[in-house]
Design a protein around this motif. Structure first.
Motif, PDB file in Angstrom:
ATOM      1  N   SER A   1     -28.952  48.770  15.600  1.00 42.35           N
ATOM      2  CA  SER A   1     -28.398  49.198  16.886  1.00 42.35           C
ATOM      3  C   SER A   1     -27.564  48.073  17.486  1.00 42.35           C
ATOM      4  CB  SER A   1     -29.504  49.588  17.872  1.00 42.35           C
ATOM      5  OG  SER A   1     -30.201  48.448  18.314  1.00 42.35           O
ATOM      6  N   LEU A   2     -26.656  48.436  18.342  1.00 43.69           N
ATOM      7  CA  LEU A   2     -25.809  47.458  19.007  1.00 43.69           C
ATOM      8  C   LEU A   2     -26.638  46.569  19.928  1.00 43.69           C
ATOM      9  CD1 LEU A   2     -22.837  46.729  19.030  1.00 43.69           C
ATOM     10  CD2 LEU A   2     -22.487  48.405  20.819  1.00 43.69           C
ATOM     11  N   SER A   3     -27.637  47.149  20.593  1.00 45.17           N
ATOM     12  CA  SER A   3     -28.479  46.342  21.484  1.00 45.17           C
ATOM     13  C   SER A   3     -29.309  45.321  20.706  1.00 45.17           C
ATOM     14  CB  SER A   3     -29.363  47.231  22.360  1.00 45.17           C
ATOM     15  OG  SER A   3     -30.211  48.013  21.582  1.00 45.17           O
ATOM     16  N   SER A   4     -29.777  45.664  19.510  1.00 43.62           N
ATOM     17  CA  SER A   4     -30.515  44.698  18.678  1.00 43.62           C
ATOM     18  C   SER A   4     -29.602  43.572  18.219  1.00 43.62           C
ATOM     19  CB  SER A   4     -31.100  45.376  17.441  1.00 43.62           C
ATOM     20  OG  SER A   4     -32.065  46.310  17.796  1.00 43.62           O
ATOM     21  N   LEU A   5     -28.394  43.915  17.837  1.00 46.56           N
ATOM     22  CA  LEU A   5     -27.429  42.907  17.401  1.00 46.56           C
ATOM     23  C   LEU A   5     -27.149  41.912  18.522  1.00 46.56           C
ATOM     24  CD1 LEU A   5     -25.154  42.037  15.250  1.00 46.56           C
ATOM     25  CD2 LEU A   5     -23.647  43.378  16.700  1.00 46.56           C
TER      26      LEU A   5
ATOM     27  N   HIS B   1     -24.766  37.065  18.749  1.00 46.61           N
ATOM     28  CA  HIS B   1     -24.004  37.925  17.848  1.00 46.61           C
ATOM     29  C   HIS B   1     -22.987  38.720  18.651  1.00 46.61           C
ATOM     30  CE1 HIS B   1     -26.470  37.180  14.328  1.00 46.61           C
ATOM     31  NE2 HIS B   1     -27.557  37.528  15.003  1.00 46.61           N
ATOM     32  N   PHE B   2     -21.852  39.032  18.019  1.00 46.51           N
ATOM     33  CA  PHE B   2     -20.831  39.881  18.635  1.00 46.51           C
ATOM     34  C   PHE B   2     -20.421  40.904  17.594  1.00 46.51           C
ATOM     35  CE2 PHE B   2     -16.736  41.102  20.374  1.00 46.51           C
ATOM     36  CZ  PHE B   2     -17.021  41.174  21.737  1.00 46.51           C
ATOM     37  N   PRO B   3     -20.342  42.177  17.967  1.00 46.27           N
ATOM     38  CA  PRO B   3     -20.074  43.214  16.959  1.00 46.27           C
ATOM     39  C   PRO B   3     -18.664  43.165  16.369  1.00 46.27           C
ATOM     40  CG  PRO B   3     -20.075  44.165  19.152  1.00 46.27           C
ATOM     41  CD  PRO B   3     -20.499  42.740  19.308  1.00 46.27           C
ATOM     42  N   ALA B   4     -18.604  43.335  15.075  1.00 44.71           N
ATOM     43  CA  ALA B   4     -17.323  43.541  14.405  1.00 44.71           C
ATOM     44  C   ALA B   4     -16.957  45.000  14.625  1.00 44.71           C
ATOM     45  CB  ALA B   4     -17.451  43.242  12.908  1.00 44.71           C
ATOM     46  N   LYS B   5     -15.688  45.320  14.609  1.00 40.66           N
ATOM     47  CA  LYS B   5     -15.281  46.721  14.790  1.00 40.66           C
ATOM     48  C   LYS B   5     -15.569  47.446  13.527  1.00 40.66           C
ATOM     49  CE  LYS B   5     -11.807  46.284  18.317  1.00 40.66           C
ATOM     50  NZ  LYS B   5     -10.458  46.536  18.707  1.00 40.66           N
TER      51      LYS B   5
ATOM     52  N   LYS C   1     -22.283  53.703  14.558  1.00 42.99           N
ATOM     53  CA  LYS C   1     -22.588  53.515  13.140  1.00 42.99           C
ATOM     54  C   LYS C   1     -24.092  53.467  12.913  1.00 42.99           C
ATOM     55  CE  LYS C   1     -18.925  50.139  13.239  1.00 42.99           C
ATOM     56  NZ  LYS C   1     -18.337  48.961  12.792  1.00 42.99           N
ATOM     57  N   SER C   2     -24.477  53.528  11.651  1.00 49.07           N
ATOM     58  CA  SER C   2     -25.895  53.383  11.315  1.00 49.07           C
ATOM     59  C   SER C   2     -26.289  51.912  11.259  1.00 49.07           C
ATOM     60  CB  SER C   2     -26.216  54.070   9.988  1.00 49.07           C
ATOM     61  OG  SER C   2     -25.445  53.502   8.954  1.00 49.07           O
ATOM     62  N   GLN C   3     -25.305  51.010  11.078  1.00 53.56           N
ATOM     63  CA  GLN C   3     -25.547  49.565  11.089  1.00 53.56           C
ATOM     64  C   GLN C   3     -24.386  48.863  11.781  1.00 53.56           C
ATOM     65  OE1 GLN C   3     -26.205  48.012   7.134  1.00 53.56           O
ATOM     66  NE2 GLN C   3     -28.370  47.885   7.591  1.00 53.56           N
ATOM     67  N   TYR C   4     -24.722  47.833  12.566  1.00 56.42           N
ATOM     68  CA  TYR C   4     -23.720  47.031  13.258  1.00 56.42           C
ATOM     69  C   TYR C   4     -23.750  45.630  12.678  1.00 56.42           C
ATOM     70  CZ  TYR C   4     -23.541  50.894  16.491  1.00 56.42           C
ATOM     71  OH  TYR C   4     -23.393  52.140  17.028  1.00 56.42           O
ATOM     72  N   THR C   5     -22.577  45.062  12.418  1.00 58.62           N
ATOM     73  CA  THR C   5     -22.447  43.765  11.772  1.00 58.62           C
ATOM     74  C   THR C   5     -21.881  42.745  12.756  1.00 58.62           C
ATOM     75  OG1 THR C   5     -21.989  44.897   9.701  1.00 58.62           O
ATOM     76  CG2 THR C   5     -21.396  42.572   9.802  1.00 58.62           C
ATOM     77  N   CYS C   6     -22.420  41.515  12.726  1.00 59.72           N
ATOM     78  CA  CYS C   6     -21.905  40.433  13.555  1.00 59.72           C
ATOM     79  C   CYS C   6     -20.592  39.927  12.963  1.00 59.72           C
ATOM     80  CB  CYS C   6     -22.915  39.289  13.619  1.00 59.72           C
ATOM     81  SG  CYS C   6     -22.302  37.832  14.512  1.00 59.72           S
TER      82      CYS C   6
ATOM     83  N   TYR D   1     -21.451  43.368  24.803  1.00 61.01           N
ATOM     84  CA  TYR D   1     -22.272  42.182  25.036  1.00 61.01           C
ATOM     85  C   TYR D   1     -23.776  42.463  25.022  1.00 61.01           C
ATOM     86  CZ  TYR D   1     -18.060  39.647  26.233  1.00 61.01           C
ATOM     87  OH  TYR D   1     -16.828  39.059  26.195  1.00 61.01           O
ATOM     88  N   CYS D   2     -24.174  43.648  25.470  1.00 60.76           N
ATOM     89  CA  CYS D   2     -25.620  43.916  25.553  1.00 60.76           C
ATOM     90  C   CYS D   2     -26.058  45.194  24.857  1.00 60.76           C
ATOM     91  CB  CYS D   2     -26.069  43.957  27.011  1.00 60.76           C
ATOM     92  SG  CYS D   2     -25.445  45.384  27.925  1.00 60.76           S
ATOM     93  N   GLY D   3     -25.111  46.056  24.489  1.00 59.14           N
ATOM     94  CA  GLY D   3     -25.450  47.295  23.803  1.00 59.14           C
ATOM     95  C   GLY D   3     -25.912  48.422  24.714  1.00 59.14           C
ATOM     96  N   SER D   4     -25.870  48.217  26.037  1.00 58.75           N
ATOM     97  CA  SER D   4     -26.252  49.291  26.963  1.00 58.75           C
ATOM     98  C   SER D   4     -25.386  50.512  26.722  1.00 58.75           C
ATOM     99  CB  SER D   4     -26.091  48.842  28.416  1.00 58.75           C
ATOM    100  OG  SER D   4     -27.018  47.859  28.737  1.00 58.75           O
TER     101      SER D   4
END
Length: 115
Positions: A94-98, A111-115, A80-85, A47-50
């Motif tokens: 980064s996950l926190s930016s997403l 946004h919510f990360p795809a696996k 990963k080097s990139q996180y996708t919604c 949820y927050c990328g912490s």
């Protein structure tokens, strides 16, 4: 020797059957739930990328971006080097930016990360 973790509380067990047969005070079902992400290195909140160094530390702390107003929930994908919604396909480094940015296609508006 393999180790199996609960994604609700971070408890560690030596077998899946031990994990699933014991009670968990942080799970809504009252039972541990198997964490299926990477079990070495860093652990991130979906949820927050912490970032935390242990799963138990992550799941012990509250998350201000969790829509249920509860604790951090572990991201079960890999670093990963990139996180996708998973809702709109936007990519972030980064996950926190997403998770920090709004998403017009998500039911929560974030946004919510795809696996």
């Amino acid at each position: 020797m393999s180790e199996f973790y609960c994604k609700c509380c971070g408890s560690k067990y030596s077998s899946v059957s031990s994990l699933l047969s014991n009670p968990c005070s942080r799970s809504s079902s009252g039972r541990h739930q198997l964490f299926e992400g990477e079990t070495s290195g860093n652990y991130y909140c979906c949820y927050c990328g912490s970032k935390y160094s242990s799963l138990s530390s992550l799941t012990r702390n509250p998350c201000s971006r969790n829509p249920n107003g509860e604790r951090h929930v572990p991201y079960e994908g890999e670093e990963k080097s990139q996180y996708t919604c998973k809702y709109c396909g936007s990519k972030y480094s980064s996950l926190s930016s997403l998770t920090r940015n709004p998403c017009s296609k998500s039911p929560t508006g974030k946004h919510f990360p795809a696996k």
